[in-house]
Design a protein around this motif. Structure first.
Motif, PDB file in Angstrom:
ATOM      1  N   VAL A  29     -47.574  40.457 116.625  1.00  0.00           N
ATOM      2  CA  VAL A  29     -47.411  40.162 118.044  1.00  0.00           C
ATOM      3  C   VAL A  29     -47.750  41.343 118.941  1.00  0.00           C
ATOM      4  N   GLY A  30     -47.904  42.522 118.380  1.00  0.00           N
ATOM      5  CA  GLY A  30     -48.364  43.653 119.173  1.00  0.00           C
ATOM      6  C   GLY A  30     -47.281  44.474 119.834  1.00  0.00           C
ATOM      7  N   THR A  31     -46.066  44.371 119.359  1.00  0.00           N
ATOM      8  CA  THR A  31     -45.015  45.254 119.847  1.00  0.00           C
ATOM      9  C   THR A  31     -45.035  46.530 119.002  1.00  0.00           C
ATOM     10  N   HIS A  36     -45.225  49.110 113.930  1.00  0.00           N
ATOM     11  CA  HIS A  36     -44.532  50.069 113.063  1.00  0.00           C
ATOM     12  C   HIS A  36     -44.391  49.485 111.657  1.00  0.00           C
ATOM     13  N   ARG A  37     -44.028  48.223 111.572  1.00  0.00           N
ATOM     14  CA  ARG A  37     -43.894  47.551 110.278  1.00  0.00           C
ATOM     15  C   ARG A  37     -45.258  47.476 109.579  1.00  0.00           C
ATOM     16  N   LEU A  38     -46.296  47.149 110.335  1.00  0.00           N
ATOM     17  CA  LEU A  38     -47.648  47.055 109.778  1.00  0.00           C
ATOM     18  C   LEU A  38     -48.126  48.414 109.259  1.00  0.00           C
ATOM     19  N   PHE A  39     -47.943  49.465 110.038  1.00  0.00           N
ATOM     20  CA  PHE A  39     -48.389  50.789 109.595  1.00  0.00           C
ATOM     21  C   PHE A  39     -47.500  51.355 108.492  1.00  0.00           C
ATOM     22  N   ILE A  74     -57.762  45.857 112.468  1.00  0.00           N
ATOM     23  CA  ILE A  74     -56.940  44.911 113.242  1.00  0.00           C
ATOM     24  C   ILE A  74     -56.302  45.621 114.424  1.00  0.00           C
ATOM     25  N   ALA A  75     -55.744  46.796 114.167  1.00  0.00           N
ATOM     26  CA  ALA A  75     -55.048  47.532 115.223  1.00  0.00           C
ATOM     27  C   ALA A  75     -56.001  47.965 116.335  1.00  0.00           C
TER      28      ALA A  75
END
Length: 116
Positions: A29-31, A36-39, A74-75
């Protein structure tokens, strides 16, 4: 629990970590929290790449490298650079607890296996 690859038993979450980015149920969702979870996941993948000897797990390591690259793509393609940088720094300094535990488990396994 209800994702495309989840067991759909009403209580178990999907455990197919390396399939998240290709799953039709996955959303970012881009928060800062979500990035943080993705990285943190990306850092986990990086730590896992060193777990086994390179020759014996070449294909597996290649898959992980592809996922690491895909996360960066993606980021960069979808989120503000400042937000991406902030989330990356946070993941490096203080990984999400879910991934921090897994990285610690991998480290302990590596030390037990290789004595490092």
């Amino acid at each position: 629990m209800q994702g495309a690859l989840a067991p759909k038993d009403g209580s178990t979450h999907c455990a197919e970590f390396t399939h998240c980015l290709g799953c039709s149920s996955y959303a970012i969702v881009g928060t800062i929290k979500d990035l943080h979870r993705l990285f943190s996941f990306q850092r986990f993948l990086m730590s896992e790449m060193d777990y086994y000897a390179k020759g014996e797990w070449h294909e597996w390591q290649g898959h992980h490298q592809d996922l690491i690259t895909q996360i960066d793509r993606i980021a960069v393609d979808n989120f503000f650079p400042e937000m991406v940088e902030q989330a990356k720094v946070l993941a490096e300094k203080d990984p999400h607890p879910f991934w921090a535990i897994r990285m610690r488990q991998s480290q302990l396994s590596r030390e037990a296996r290789y004595g490092r």
